[in-house]
Design an enzyme around this catalytic site. Structure first.
Site, mmCIF file in Angstrom:
data_model
loop_
_atom_site.group_PDB
_atom_site.id
_atom_site.type_symbol
_atom_site.label_atom_id
_atom_site.label_comp_id
_atom_site.label_asym_id
_atom_site.label_seq_id
_atom_site.Cartn_x
_atom_site.Cartn_y
_atom_site.Cartn_z
ATOM 1 N N GLY A 98 25.094 13.337 -28.171
ATOM 2 C CA GLY A 98 24.599 14.007 -26.964
ATOM 3 C C GLY A 98 25.100 13.302 -25.720
ATOM 4 C CB ALA A 99 25.756 9.748 -25.009
ATOM 5 N N GLY A 141 0.841 -1.201 0.000
ATOM 6 C CA GLY A 141 0.000 0.000 0.000
ATOM 7 C C GLY A 141 0.871 1.242 0.000
ATOM 8 N N GLY A 142 0.289 2.320 0.514
ATOM 9 C CA GLY A 142 1.022 3.583 0.545
ATOM 10 C C GLY A 142 2.280 3.506 1.388
HETATM 11 C C1 HXC Z 1 -3.532 -5.090 12.044
HETATM 12 C C2 HXC Z 1 -2.483 -6.911 11.180
HETATM 13 C C3 HXC Z 1 -2.275 -6.240 9.957
HETATM 14 C C4 HXC Z 1 -2.760 -4.909 9.857
HETATM 15 C C5 HXC Z 1 -1.427 -8.183 9.778
HETATM 16 N N1 HXC Z 1 -1.931 -8.122 11.007
HETATM 17 N N2 HXC Z 1 -1.614 -7.050 9.107
HETATM 18 N N3 HXC Z 1 -3.082 -6.339 12.214
HETATM 19 N N4 HXC Z 1 -3.377 -4.379 10.916
HETATM 20 N N5 HXC Z 1 -2.589 -4.183 8.743
HETATM 21 C C6 HXC Z 1 -1.876 -9.143 12.039
HETATM 22 C C7 HXC Z 1 -2.732 -10.348 11.725
HETATM 23 O O1 HXC Z 1 -4.044 -10.142 12.180
HETATM 24 C C8 HXC Z 1 -2.019 -11.438 12.529
HETATM 25 O O2 HXC Z 1 -2.379 -11.308 13.880
HETATM 26 C C9 HXC Z 1 -0.566 -11.032 12.415
HETATM 27 O O3 HXC Z 1 -0.565 -9.646 12.077
HETATM 28 C C10 HXC Z 1 0.159 -11.787 11.326
HETATM 29 O O4 HXC Z 1 -0.595 -11.719 10.141
HETATM 30 P P1 HXC Z 1 -0.883 -13.004 9.240
HETATM 31 O O5 HXC Z 1 -1.896 -12.615 8.272
HETATM 32 O O6 HXC Z 1 -1.128 -14.171 10.110
HETATM 33 O O7 HXC Z 1 0.549 -13.182 8.548
HETATM 34 P P2 HXC Z 1 0.840 -13.586 7.048
HETATM 35 O O8 HXC Z 1 0.057 -14.785 6.656
HETATM 36 O O9 HXC Z 1 2.320 -13.674 6.962
HETATM 37 O O10 HXC Z 1 0.376 -12.376 6.153
HETATM 38 C C11 HXC Z 1 1.021 -11.143 6.292
HETATM 39 C C12 HXC Z 1 0.255 -10.083 5.464
HETATM 40 C C13 HXC Z 1 -1.238 -10.152 5.825
HETATM 41 C C14 HXC Z 1 0.481 -10.374 3.992
HETATM 42 C C15 HXC Z 1 0.871 -8.749 5.791
HETATM 43 O O11 HXC Z 1 -1.373 -10.122 7.238
HETATM 44 C C16 HXC Z 1 -2.026 -9.039 5.259
HETATM 45 O O12 HXC Z 1 -2.412 -9.068 4.090
HETATM 46 N N6 HXC Z 1 -2.330 -8.045 6.103
HETATM 47 C C17 HXC Z 1 -3.141 -6.929 5.735
HETATM 48 C C18 HXC Z 1 -2.380 -6.032 4.825
HETATM 49 C C19 HXC Z 1 -3.158 -4.794 4.517
HETATM 50 O O13 HXC Z 1 -4.164 -4.846 3.792
HETATM 51 N N7 HXC Z 1 -2.777 -3.695 5.162
HETATM 52 C C20 HXC Z 1 -3.377 -2.433 4.968
HETATM 53 C C21 HXC Z 1 -2.799 -1.906 3.665
HETATM 54 S S1 HXC Z 1 -3.344 -0.304 3.342
HETATM 55 P P3 HXC Z 1 -2.339 -12.546 14.898
HETATM 56 O O14 HXC Z 1 -2.969 -12.005 16.126
HETATM 57 O O15 HXC Z 1 -3.083 -13.643 14.270
HETATM 58 O O16 HXC Z 1 -0.884 -12.873 15.103
HETATM 59 C C22 HXC Z 1 -2.154 0.576 3.970
HETATM 60 C C23 HXC Z 1 -2.356 1.995 3.698
HETATM 61 C C24 HXC Z 1 -1.099 2.731 3.996
HETATM 62 O O17 HXC Z 1 -1.246 0.149 4.536
HETATM 63 C C25 HXC Z 1 -1.249 4.068 3.351
HETATM 64 C C26 HXC Z 1 -0.135 4.971 3.659
HETATM 65 C C27 HXC Z 1 -0.335 6.256 2.941
#
Ligand code: HXC
Length: 534
Positions: free
Chosen positions: A404-405, A169-170
């Site tokens: 030019g290079a 993401g961002g």
């Molecule tokens: C809260 C989160 C989290 C999140 C993971 N966890 N991402 N908790 N917020 N964004 C937690 C899970 O619930 C889990 O908790 C632990 O972290 C490990 O995650 P798993 O999914 O079990 O691990 P894995 O299978 O390795 O997958 C990792 C992952 C996946 C690919 C990162 O967790 C995922 O897709 N997470 C969401 C990603 C996402 O959509 N983020 C927001 C993006 S938008 P437990 O308690 O079970 O250990 C964004 C905007 C930013 O970031 C903008 C900036 C400008």
């Protein structure tokens, strides 16, 4: 008192466990180190001073008020690399997947502010699921606070990013603003939208690795500057970088003692450039024979191989090397090469690292894809970067310096300080064959025969060689040097240039409404005064 100290010790141990032993084991099972273990490898032993280790998040929704971890998913503080101060943050995937909460962001922002104030680099180790979903937009604000610091610190203190897990993401834009991105094969991922979103929007099937793995970003997108096989190798590589870069833009890079004689001549250099101008050779062979101990710290090694960028030492002093690579696409400049080179040149210029250019370039790459892709505006970036750079600039033309290079590659005209040519150099508007085809197009067409090349008389255009007779009248090169003496001449050149002072016209200024007067204490113009009153 003793009880309090014991309590403190208990809390410290608790903080060190992050999300707990089970999650740390899971992290290890994936071939990943825990957040503190990574810092142990990165920093000089025992140098980490951790800050804010008892901070917890402030969220209450989704049951978070009952789930708090000391440190809130990021270890922050300062330590040393080769005895020099560095600020660090290391995201802890065992706590909410290393996701960024308001408190987590505040910890990072704090050490970035300290780094900027105290003039020391920041190394960020990312391993995060992105915005802490339970905290919603508060987390987005935290990211923006970090992006702003990345931008303000850019060119002032070195900023290094290692992606050691997901970065999506961002969130990708913080590392993207930093100077160098390191990734690890098989465990790092960077993308703006993941494979599922890609599938929904464009119907493309792609794996995480293909979309945003280390190999993809190091070789195709150019987002990553380094792709390493393991985390330990990655962290050691970052330590090595610190042998070449200064603490901030007001300091010089560190000096490294060497036993490599300054006047070492290398006879092998004589035979490296083939007589046939169409034959490739590896410019790395030239570079490694000229620099201290043959140690070239190559940046973006897998991307745009037609240009080489990297750090080295010359006589103990750090230099940034930019070199055309005749072994790839004949060393031609294309979009990717221009962007790669420009960014590197600007880094070196920002951090007082002199530039050494090795030139063997047949020109810019022709083609519809290049023109439509914007070779004009991207090529301009490299030209701009070399023109703008005020650090000492030394250029060695090994063979072709065409079109030019020629101008772009740190030529004399754009403030090259000392430009040397090997006797094998050819400076020309274009290659001899192309020139004849344009100048004698009618004759060639009239003869009804294909042009024979090379012609019997000579393969060169008359103005190509740097050693015309009489000797050079124009100042396009400062001297023609023997290949063998290259190292000695380059070290002597940088030695001579060590107190170089050059500057560019100022381009930005505080608006008088803020500053109270025009720059240099000049009185305000009526327009400026008007703006001030508004
Ligand atoms: C809260 C989160 C989290 C999140 C993971 N966890 N991402 N908790 N917020 N964004 C937690 C899970 O619930 C889990 O908790 C632990 O972290 C490990 O995650 P798993 O999914 O079990 O691990 P894995 O299978 O390795 O997958 C990792 C992952 C996946 C690919 C990162 O967790 C995922 O897709 N997470 C969401 C990603 C996402 O959509 N983020 C927001 C993006 S938008 P437990 O308690 O079970 O250990 C964004 C905007 C930013 O970031 C903008 C900036 C400008």
């Amino acid at each position: 008192m003793r009880v309090k100290l014991e309590h403190l010790e208990t809390l410290r141990r608790q903080a060190e466990l992050g999300g707990g032993e089970k999650r740390i084991k899971a992290q290890h099972a994936r071939g990943k180190l825990a957040a503190r273990e990574r810092l142990d490898v990165l920093l000089d032993p025992g140098s980490l001073v951790e800050l804010d280790r008892f901070v917890v998040h402030r969220a209450t929704d989704f049951g978070l008020d009952k789930e708090k971890y000391l440190g809130d998913g990021v270890v922050t503080g300062y330590g040393a690399i080769h005895g020099r101060l560095v600020y660090v943050f290391s995201q802890d995937f065992t706590v909410f997947g290393g996701s960024l909460s308001e408190a987590h962001a505040e910890k990072i922002v704090k050490i970035m502010d300290m780094a900027l104030k105290n003039g020391a680099p920041v190394v960020g180790l990312s391993d995060s699921g992105g915005a802490r979903i339970q905290e919603g937009v508060v987390s987005l604000g935290g990211y923006a606070d970090i992006f702003l610091r990345n931008t303000l610190a850019s060119g002032v203190i070195p900023q290094i990013s290692a992606i050691l897990g997901p970065c999506a993401g961002g969130a990708v834009y913080s590392p993207a603003i930093t100077d160098f991105i390191y990734m690890v094969q098989g465990t790092s991922y960077m993308f703006v939208t993941g494979p599922n979103v890609v599938k929904t929007v464009t119907h493309e099937d792609v794996t995480m690795e293909e979309l945003g793995g280390a190999a993809t970003h190091a070789a195709r997108s150019g987002v990553a500057h380094f792709a390493l096989k393991s985390e330990v190798e990655c962290l050691h590589r970052i330590r090595k970088l610190f042998e070449y870069i200064p603490q901030n833009n007001a300091e010089d890079p560190p000096y490294r003692q060497t036993d490599d004689p300054f006047d070492r001549g290398d006879e092998d250099l004589l035979d490296l450039v083939p007589d046939n101008p169409n034959k490739p050779y590896d410019m790395r062979d030239v570079i490694s024979r000229v620099i201290d101990d043959g140690e070239f710290y190559e940046v973006h090694a897998d991307y745009a191989g037609n240009i080489l960028c990297g750090f080295a030492h010359m006589g103990g002093h750090s230099v940034g090397i930019v070199a055309n690579q005749p072994a790839v696409l004949a060393g031609v400049l294309d979009i990717d090469a221009a962007v790669k080179g420009a960014r590197f040149v600007r880094f070196c210029d920002a951090f007082n690292i002199p530039l050494l250019t090795f030139e063997d370039v047949p020109g810019f790459l022709p083609g519809v894809a290049q023109e439509h892709g914007g070779i004009i505006r991207h090529g301009a970036k490299l030209l701009y970067a070399f023109c703008e750079a005020t650090v000492p600039k030394v250029t060695i033309i090994t063979r072709k310096a065409y079109g030019g290079a020629y101008d772009v590659m740190s030529s004399k005209h754009i403030r090259g300080d000392l430009n040397y040519a090997w006797p094998t150099a050819e400076i020309a508007v274009m290659g001899a064959k192309g020139a004849v085809e344009i100048l004698y197009r009618r004759e060639i067409a009239g003869s009804g025969m294909a042009m024979r090349w090379p012609p019997r008389s000579s393969r060169n255009t008359p103005n190509a060689s740097p050693i015309p007779s009489p000797p050079p009248r124009r100042r396009f090169v400062d001297d023609v040097i023997d290949h063998v003496e290259t190292r000695a001449r380059v070290i002597s050149a940088f030695d001579m240039l060590q107190n170089k002072r050059d500057s560019n016209p100022p381009k930005a200024r505080q608006h008088p409404a803020v500053a109270g007067s025009a720059p240099g204490g000049l009185p305000l113009t009526p327009e400026e005064a008007c703006f001030t009153l508004r």
